[in-house]
Design a protein around this motif. Sequence first.
Motif, PDB file in Angstrom:
ATOM      1  N   LEU A  91       6.294  20.354   2.634  1.00 53.12           N
ATOM      2  CA  LEU A  91       5.511  20.607   3.853  1.00 53.12           C
ATOM      3  C   LEU A  91       4.121  19.984   3.742  1.00 53.12           C
ATOM      4  CD1 LEU A  91       6.505  24.321   4.530  1.00 53.12           C
ATOM      5  CD2 LEU A  91       7.083  22.346   5.955  1.00 53.12           C
ATOM      6  N   PHE A  92       3.518  20.094   2.556  1.00 54.27           N
ATOM      7  CA  PHE A  92       2.185  19.527   2.339  1.00 54.27           C
ATOM      8  C   PHE A  92       2.226  18.003   2.371  1.00 54.27           C
ATOM      9  CE2 PHE A  92      -0.935  17.874  -0.770  1.00 54.27           C
ATOM     10  CZ  PHE A  92      -2.109  18.242  -0.112  1.00 54.27           C
ATOM     11  N   SER A  93       3.204  17.420   1.689  1.00 56.96           N
ATOM     12  CA  SER A  93       3.267  15.953   1.620  1.00 56.96           C
ATOM     13  C   SER A  93       3.570  15.347   2.987  1.00 56.96           C
ATOM     14  CB  SER A  93       4.328  15.522   0.607  1.00 56.96           C
ATOM     15  OG  SER A  93       5.624  15.896   1.029  1.00 56.96           O
ATOM     16  N   ASN A  94       4.356  16.049   3.804  1.00 55.05           N
ATOM     17  CA  ASN A  94       4.670  15.524   5.131  1.00 55.05           C
ATOM     18  C   ASN A  94       3.445  15.436   6.030  1.00 55.05           C
ATOM     19  OD1 ASN A  94       7.329  15.201   4.472  1.00 55.05           O
ATOM     20  ND2 ASN A  94       8.090  16.931   5.644  1.00 55.05           N
ATOM     21  N   LEU A  95       2.430  16.224   5.736  1.00 54.32           N
ATOM     22  CA  LEU A  95       1.186  16.118   6.499  1.00 54.32           C
ATOM     23  C   LEU A  95       0.569  14.728   6.352  1.00 54.32           C
ATOM     24  CD1 LEU A  95      -0.470  19.591   5.716  1.00 54.32           C
ATOM     25  CD2 LEU A  95       0.773  18.916   7.792  1.00 54.32           C
ATOM     26  N   PHE A  96       0.741  14.128   5.176  1.00 60.51           N
ATOM     27  CA  PHE A  96       0.233  12.769   4.966  1.00 60.51           C
ATOM     28  C   PHE A  96       1.057  11.761   5.767  1.00 60.51           C
ATOM     29  CE2 PHE A  96      -1.408  15.055   1.316  1.00 60.51           C
ATOM     30  CZ  PHE A  96      -2.673  14.534   1.157  1.00 60.51           C
ATOM     31  N   GLU A  97       2.367  11.993   5.867  1.00 59.17           N
ATOM     32  CA  GLU A  97       3.194  11.122   6.697  1.00 59.17           C
ATOM     33  C   GLU A  97       2.750  11.216   8.161  1.00 59.17           C
ATOM     34  OE1 GLU A  97       5.394   8.930   6.139  1.00 59.17           O
ATOM     35  OE2 GLU A  97       6.447   9.311   4.258  1.00 59.17           O
ATOM     36  N   ILE A  98       2.495  12.430   8.626  1.00 63.85           N
ATOM     37  CA  ILE A  98       2.066  12.624  10.014  1.00 63.85           C
ATOM     38  C   ILE A  98       0.723  11.943  10.250  1.00 63.85           C
ATOM     39  CG2 ILE A  98       1.338  14.366  11.697  1.00 63.85           C
ATOM     40  CD1 ILE A  98       3.370  16.279  10.331  1.00 63.85           C
ATOM     41  N   ALA A  99      -0.231  12.175   9.347  1.00 68.59           N
ATOM     42  CA  ALA A  99      -1.567  11.584   9.501  1.00 68.59           C
ATOM     43  C   ALA A  99      -1.512  10.059   9.405  1.00 68.59           C
ATOM     44  CB  ALA A  99      -2.511  12.154   8.442  1.00 68.59           C
ATOM     45  N   GLY A 100      -0.737   9.547   8.435  1.00 70.09           N
ATOM     46  CA  GLY A 100      -0.655   8.103   8.248  1.00 70.09           C
ATOM     47  C   GLY A 100      -0.052   7.393   9.449  1.00 70.09           C
ATOM     48  N   ASN A 101       0.992   7.960  10.018  1.00 74.24           N
ATOM     49  CA  ASN A 101       1.611   7.333  11.180  1.00 74.24           C
ATOM     50  C   ASN A 101       0.740   7.453  12.428  1.00 74.24           C
ATOM     51  OD1 ASN A 101       4.477   6.247  10.666  1.00 74.24           O
ATOM     52  ND2 ASN A 101       4.471   8.174   9.540  1.00 74.24           N
ATOM     53  N   ALA A 148       0.270   7.304   4.430  1.00 76.43           N
ATOM     54  CA  ALA A 148       1.675   7.672   4.613  1.00 76.43           C
ATOM     55  C   ALA A 148       2.451   7.611   3.300  1.00 76.43           C
ATOM     56  CB  ALA A 148       2.320   6.751   5.649  1.00 76.43           C
ATOM     57  N   GLY A 149       2.073   6.686   2.426  1.00 79.11           N
ATOM     58  CA  GLY A 149       2.768   6.557   1.151  1.00 79.11           C
ATOM     59  C   GLY A 149       2.599   7.761   0.252  1.00 79.11           C
ATOM     60  N   VAL A 150       1.504   8.526   0.448  1.00 74.90           N
ATOM     61  CA  VAL A 150       1.314   9.749  -0.333  1.00 74.90           C
ATOM     62  C   VAL A 150       2.470  10.706  -0.072  1.00 74.90           C
ATOM     63  CG1 VAL A 150      -0.177  11.752  -0.698  1.00 74.90           C
ATOM     64  CG2 VAL A 150      -1.191   9.492  -0.380  1.00 74.90           C
ATOM     65  N   GLY A 151       2.904  10.775   1.196  1.00 73.46           N
ATOM     66  CA  GLY A 151       4.020  11.656   1.527  1.00 73.46           C
ATOM     67  C   GLY A 151       5.293  11.282   0.813  1.00 73.46           C
ATOM     68  N   ALA A 152       5.500  10.002   0.563  1.00 70.37           N
ATOM     69  CA  ALA A 152       6.710   9.565  -0.135  1.00 70.37           C
ATOM     70  C   ALA A 152       6.723  10.024  -1.590  1.00 70.37           C
ATOM     71  CB  ALA A 152       6.829   8.047  -0.070  1.00 70.37           C
ATOM     72  N   GLY A 153       5.544  10.370  -2.130  1.00 75.89           N
ATOM     73  CA  GLY A 153       5.479  10.831  -3.512  1.00 75.89           C
ATOM     74  C   GLY A 153       6.237  12.111  -3.764  1.00 75.89           C
ATOM     75  N   ALA A 154       6.501  12.896  -2.704  1.00 74.30           N
ATOM     76  CA  ALA A 154       7.229  14.159  -2.868  1.00 74.30           C
ATOM     77  C   ALA A 154       8.691  13.934  -3.228  1.00 74.30           C
ATOM     78  CB  ALA A 154       7.131  14.989  -1.596  1.00 74.30           C
ATOM     79  N   GLY A 155       9.156  12.689  -3.149  1.00 73.62           N
ATOM     80  CA  GLY A 155      10.540  12.409  -3.534  1.00 73.62           C
ATOM     81  C   GLY A 155      10.843  12.816  -4.966  1.00 73.62           C
ATOM     82  N   SER A 156       9.841  12.744  -5.844  1.00 77.60           N
ATOM     83  CA  SER A 156      10.053  13.159  -7.236  1.00 77.60           C
ATOM     84  C   SER A 156      10.359  14.654  -7.313  1.00 77.60           C
ATOM     85  CB  SER A 156       8.816  12.823  -8.069  1.00 77.60           C
ATOM     86  OG  SER A 156       7.657  13.447  -7.535  1.00 77.60           O
ATOM     87  N   SER A 157       9.666  15.457  -6.514  1.00 74.30           N
ATOM     88  CA  SER A 157       9.941  16.895  -6.470  1.00 74.30           C
ATOM     89  C   SER A 157      11.341  17.162  -5.936  1.00 74.30           C
ATOM     90  CB  SER A 157       8.904  17.605  -5.591  1.00 74.30           C
ATOM     91  OG  SER A 157       7.597  17.397  -6.070  1.00 74.30           O
ATOM     92  N   ILE A 158      11.749  16.382  -4.930  1.00 75.25           N
ATOM     93  CA  ILE A 158      13.074  16.577  -4.340  1.00 75.25           C
ATOM     94  C   ILE A 158      14.166  16.261  -5.351  1.00 75.25           C
ATOM     95  CG2 ILE A 158      14.657  15.725  -2.580  1.00 75.25           C
ATOM     96  CD1 ILE A 158      12.252  15.330  -0.744  1.00 75.25           C
ATOM     97  N   ALA A 187       0.831  -1.205   0.000  1.00 75.44           N
ATOM     98  CA  ALA A 187       0.000   0.000   0.000  1.00 75.44           C
ATOM     99  C   ALA A 187       0.862   1.251   0.000  1.00 75.44           C
ATOM    100  CB  ALA A 187      -0.932  -0.010   1.206  1.00 75.44           C
ATOM    101  N   PHE A 188       1.943   1.237   0.794  1.00 73.76           N
ATOM    102  CA  PHE A 188       2.833   2.392   0.865  1.00 73.76           C
ATOM    103  C   PHE A 188       3.440   2.685  -0.506  1.00 73.76           C
ATOM    104  CE2 PHE A 188       6.830   4.548   1.722  1.00 73.76           C
ATOM    105  CZ  PHE A 188       6.490   5.451   2.723  1.00 73.76           C
ATOM    106  N   SER A 189       3.943   1.642  -1.173  1.00 73.83           N
ATOM    107  CA  SER A 189       4.544   1.820  -2.497  1.00 73.83           C
ATOM    108  C   SER A 189       3.510   2.235  -3.530  1.00 73.83           C
ATOM    109  CB  SER A 189       5.227   0.522  -2.940  1.00 73.83           C
ATOM    110  OG  SER A 189       6.263   0.164  -2.057  1.00 73.83           O
ATOM    111  N   LEU A 190       2.285   1.702  -3.400  1.00 70.27           N
ATOM    112  CA  LEU A 190       1.252   1.997  -4.387  1.00 70.27           C
ATOM    113  C   LEU A 190       0.871   3.465  -4.387  1.00 70.27           C
ATOM    114  CD1 LEU A 190      -0.812   1.023  -6.484  1.00 70.27           C
ATOM    115  CD2 LEU A 190      -2.382   0.543  -4.599  1.00 70.27           C
ATOM    116  N   SER A 191       0.626   4.048  -3.206  1.00 67.14           N
ATOM    117  CA  SER A 191       0.226   5.452  -3.159  1.00 67.14           C
ATOM    118  C   SER A 191       1.378   6.355  -3.589  1.00 67.14           C
ATOM    119  CB  SER A 191      -0.266   5.823  -1.763  1.00 67.14           C
ATOM    120  OG  SER A 191       0.680   5.479  -0.780  1.00 67.14           O
ATOM    121  N   GLY A 192       2.624   5.982  -3.233  1.00 63.99           N
ATOM    122  CA  GLY A 192       3.763   6.755  -3.706  1.00 63.99           C
ATOM    123  C   GLY A 192       3.917   6.676  -5.213  1.00 63.99           C
TER     124      GLY A 192
END
Length: 469
Positions: free
Chosen positions: A79-89, A108-118, A52-57
Amino acid sequence: MDNLQKRNLTFLTIGLIFMLNGIEYAVILPTIWRYLQILEAPPYFLGLGLSAFSLSGLLTGPLFGLWSDRSQTTKSIILFSNLFEIAGNFMYFIGYSKWLLLSSRLVAGVGAGAGSSIFGFLTRSTKPEERAGVFAAIMACRQAGLLVGPAFNLFLRLCDFKLGPFVVNKYTSPGIFMCLLWVLLQFAILGLYWDVPPVSSEEGSAMLEMKQEADDEEEGLLIGSDEEPLPTYRAVNSDQLEASTSSGTRPVRGASILSTCRELLREEVVVLLTAQFITLFNQTALETMVTPMTQRLFSFGELSNSLMYSLCGVEVILGFFFVRWLSRRVADRAVLAAGLVICCVACIWCLIFLCSPRGGYGWELSSFIIGVFLQLLGLPFVAVSQVSLFSKVTAEKTQGFSQGVRRSVGGLATILGPLWAGGLTNNLYIMLGMMLALLIMITVMTVLSYDRLTEPRAVQSAQGSDGGG
């Protein structure tokens, strides 16, 4: 604070982000299976929870990347994507039911999607010759998180108290612990992260200033000293430069996504995306296979496996820093080719010595250690070089979206790899044979496309110098 200091602090913050990703994986993975059993989840929920984590990312990566390409900013996205990490955990910490636990990993996996922006930001903020070294350091930060994570489990497993209506024990504590770490990271990002101007913009601005000052001096000589001097132009900032250079292309902005999709179908890009998929597919398949194998062949328990993973983490970190040093002296495509050869040798070794182990306990253990060592040795070579090359053969202005596609391909591999290996732990010839076939395929593709696996500008400059000679 000048741009160099801001850039260094920003890179440090990005390293913290990747380290937290590694820590989260390391503190949740050891307890999630037992946590699901307590919640009366069927066995297949473990695979669903990890996927699930990989899928949402996988799904959100290109979207975050497209957002960063359009806005040319990443701080607000992170900052926005980390809110999903906080909520998911936090949802993981609550854990009233197996469905809430599954949903927590999805969120939580939604937050990992910001890696592309980074990665898009890192591409725009680094020079091509230093990019592989920066990517290696960032990837090493995640491995450091994987190495440090088990240490946190030493005190998290001792938790046994109530926090209001919530129970804090060794199964729920990883959720609230990671929730607090992500909250603290938000403050670090607010204070230490800047959207520094792209390297190309800074260079363009400097050249513009030098050209305009030279023109001013020339005009001053022509008109004489009696005339009032013309105003001196200074370097424009990155926003002004971006606006001035893109004003002529606004009517065709709608075609940019189509052109980016065509770009992703070019030969060299397809090779690198294939390398991304095969590398992560094989890596996750091996991770799935190792624990059952050590239990069956060597009777390893939790302590022995933890020690093994720690030593593996140290090797990978050292490998990333070695590649960081090597990338300053050797071309990325040569590093990629070397990594693929090492991976092929490792897979052949495992096929010969691990599928039908013989020779006694000592020889079997030695063969296993050599096989794991070779597999991990090739990983940093391939991982760093293909990311660095990918950033050079794709357009800088659409790096966020392109990196999102690359990470989505990797996410698909991390879903399929464990599924492939999970059902073949007792049929290693089939499992490793397929992995070797994939490695041989990407090695042949790399050899055939070797001349194209380089920065386009480097090719153009080389052609220009040849023509001039």
